[in-house]
Write an enzyme that holds these catalytic residues in place. Structure first.
Site, PDB file in Angstrom:
ATOM      1  N   ASP A 121       0.818  -1.295  -0.072  1.00 38.74           N
ATOM      2  CA  ASP A 121      -0.091   0.113  -0.093  1.00 38.74           C
ATOM      3  C   ASP A 121       0.966   1.124   0.050  1.00 38.74           C
ATOM      4  O   ASP A 121       0.501   2.428  -0.174  1.00 38.74           O
ATOM      5  CB  ASP A 121      -1.014   0.144   1.153  1.00 38.74           C
ATOM      6  CG  ASP A 121      -0.370   0.118   2.518  1.00 38.74           C
ATOM      7  OD1 ASP A 121       0.810  -0.054   2.706  1.00 38.74           O
ATOM      8  OD2 ASP A 121      -1.161   0.056   3.667  1.00 38.74           O
ATOM      9  N   SER A 122       2.178   1.169  -0.050  1.00 42.61           N
ATOM     10  CA  SER A 122       3.146   2.217  -0.054  1.00 42.61           C
ATOM     11  C   SER A 122       2.808   2.805  -1.635  1.00 42.61           C
ATOM     12  O   SER A 122       3.386   3.916  -1.955  1.00 42.61           O
ATOM     13  CB  SER A 122       4.724   1.701  -0.193  1.00 42.61           C
ATOM     14  OG  SER A 122       4.739   0.498  -0.913  1.00 42.61           O
TER      15      SER A 122
ATOM     16  N   ASP B  73      -0.980  -6.091  -0.014  1.00 41.29           N
ATOM     17  CA  ASP B  73      -1.309  -5.499   1.279  1.00 41.29           C
ATOM     18  C   ASP B  73      -2.824  -5.215   1.314  1.00 41.29           C
ATOM     19  O   ASP B  73      -3.407  -4.885   0.500  1.00 41.29           O
ATOM     20  CB  ASP B  73      -0.510  -4.221   1.470  1.00 41.29           C
ATOM     21  CG  ASP B  73       0.613  -4.217   2.196  1.00 41.29           C
ATOM     22  OD1 ASP B  73       0.786  -4.940   3.142  1.00 41.29           O
ATOM     23  OD2 ASP B  73       1.407  -3.055   1.863  1.00 41.29           O
TER      24      ASP B  73
ATOM     25  N   GLU C 172       9.373  -4.078  10.811  1.00 42.70           N
ATOM     26  CA  GLU C 172       9.918  -2.689  10.159  1.00 42.70           C
ATOM     27  C   GLU C 172      10.431  -1.983  11.177  1.00 42.70           C
ATOM     28  O   GLU C 172       9.679  -1.568  12.112  1.00 42.70           O
ATOM     29  CB  GLU C 172       8.673  -2.016   9.222  1.00 42.70           C
ATOM     30  CG  GLU C 172       8.868  -0.786   8.602  1.00 42.70           C
ATOM     31  CD  GLU C 172       8.083  -0.460   7.722  1.00 42.70           C
ATOM     32  OE1 GLU C 172       7.043  -0.854   7.505  1.00 42.70           O
ATOM     33  OE2 GLU C 172       8.213   1.188   7.184  1.00 42.70           O
TER      34      GLU C 172
HETATM   35  O1  KIV Z   1       3.461  -1.028   1.849  1.00 41.94           O
HETATM   36  C1  KIV Z   1       4.850  -1.332   1.728  1.00 41.94           C
HETATM   37  O2  KIV Z   1       5.426  -1.209   0.652  1.00 41.94           O
HETATM   38  C2  KIV Z   1       5.219  -2.298   2.787  1.00 41.94           C
HETATM   39  C3  KIV Z   1       6.808  -2.328   2.882  1.00 41.94           C
HETATM   40  C4  KIV Z   1       7.408  -0.880   3.241  1.00 41.94           C
HETATM   41  C5  KIV Z   1       6.973  -3.414   3.897  1.00 41.94           C
HETATM   42  O3  KIV Z   1       4.445  -2.534   3.691  1.00 41.94           O
END
Ligand code: KIV
Length: 279
Positions: free
Chosen positions: A46-47, A85, A184
């Site tokens: 979700d990044s 995610d 994290e």
């Molecule tokens: O959303 C994402 O990219 C993540 C990573 C930072 C682990 O959860």
């Protein structure tokens, strides 16, 4: 082509002392590059709320958006394990809604599992999603969906109480069925201790070198996102600069009339004959 890494195969990797390489991807082309590079797990993170959508955090990302991106990633990397995610708001309200969204994500994308954030309070949910035959990766430590509660992006587990909470959470989430635990922003010695006290593989981001595997956001490691860069990011390329330079050269050539040249245009064989007859 390398064999697709299944969850049991990655368990064997931990048992054999092998490392797991995970990276994010959000579209067909980047997923294809990740597969060619030999990545073990692609995370549709979700990044994407930050690096693709340009938001300040991940909170506005929806299940529909995750599914849209995950489908594209699946097309680009059909032979790689892909995890998606669960975005903020898709699993907090009730266990039933969390299970429904997890099942929907897998059914509509064909991906291999979901990841969700939180500590010991997520054990019941992880058990329920696992019972619905969806593999779950637990995400503990710094959990960006709790940015407001955590008061910013901060290293977690620095006091005895907080460190013990993280160990207890990791053990409870493993017992609930999590296939892997992602940590994290956790100090290296603590992340290493957690890895040693779990059977399942651990994945670290800002958690040092003692975890089973590592994950990075691909825009960060390729130098494609310059809004902020956490300490744990190693930039393996300056792709953002390379692309910006290429675009600037294109702009100059368009304005200077050098592009397109003959090599990038279509000829008309009988132009002398055809053009005079056109009106
Ligand atoms: O959303 C994402 O990219 C993540 C990573 C930072 C682990 O959860």
């Amino acid at each position: 082509m390398a064999d697709k890494k299944t969850w049991p195969k990655m368990q064997e990797m931990k048992d054999n002392g092998e490392k797991i390489a995970m990276i994010t991807a959000y579209d067909y082309s980047s997923a294809g590059m990740a597969e060619k590079a030999g990545i073990d797990i692609i995370l549709v993170g979700d990044s994407l709320g930050n690096v693709v959508q340009g938001g300040d955090n991940t909170l506005p990302v929806t299940v529909d958006e995750m599914i849209y991106h995950a489908k594209a990633v699946k097309r680009g990397a059909p032979n790689t394990c892909i995890i998606v995610d669960m975005p903020f708001g898709s699993y907090e309200i009730s266990i039933e809604e969390g299970v429904r969204n997890a099942v929907r994500i897998i059914k509509e994308t064909g991906c291999d599992g979901v990841k969700l954030e939180g500590g010991i309070e997520r054990a019941e949910l992880i058990r329920a999603i696992t019972n619905a035959s969806v593999p779950v990766m637990a995400h503990i430590g710094m959990t960006p969906q709790k940015i407001a509660q955590m008061g910013g992006f901060k290293v977690q587990g620095k006091s005895i109480e907080d460190a013990q909470k993280l160990i207890d959470a990791a053990k409870a989430l493993e017992a609930a069925g999590a296939v892997q635990v992602l940590m994290e922003c956790v100090p290296t010695p603590l992340a290493t201790k957690i890895t040693e006290s779990l059977e399942v593989p651990t994945i670290g981001i800002g958690a040092g070198n003692g975890t089973t595997g590592q994950v990075l956001v691909w825009y960060d490691m390729a130098g494609m996102y310059d809004k902020f860069c956490p300490k744990f990011v190693k930039k393996y390329a300056e792709a953002g600069k390379i692309i910006t330079d290429a675009m600037a050269e294109y702009v100059a050539e368009v304005k200077g009339g050098q592009f397109p040249d003959e090599a990038h245009s279509f000829a008309l064989k009988n132009a002398d004959e055809i053009l005079p007859r056109l009106y």
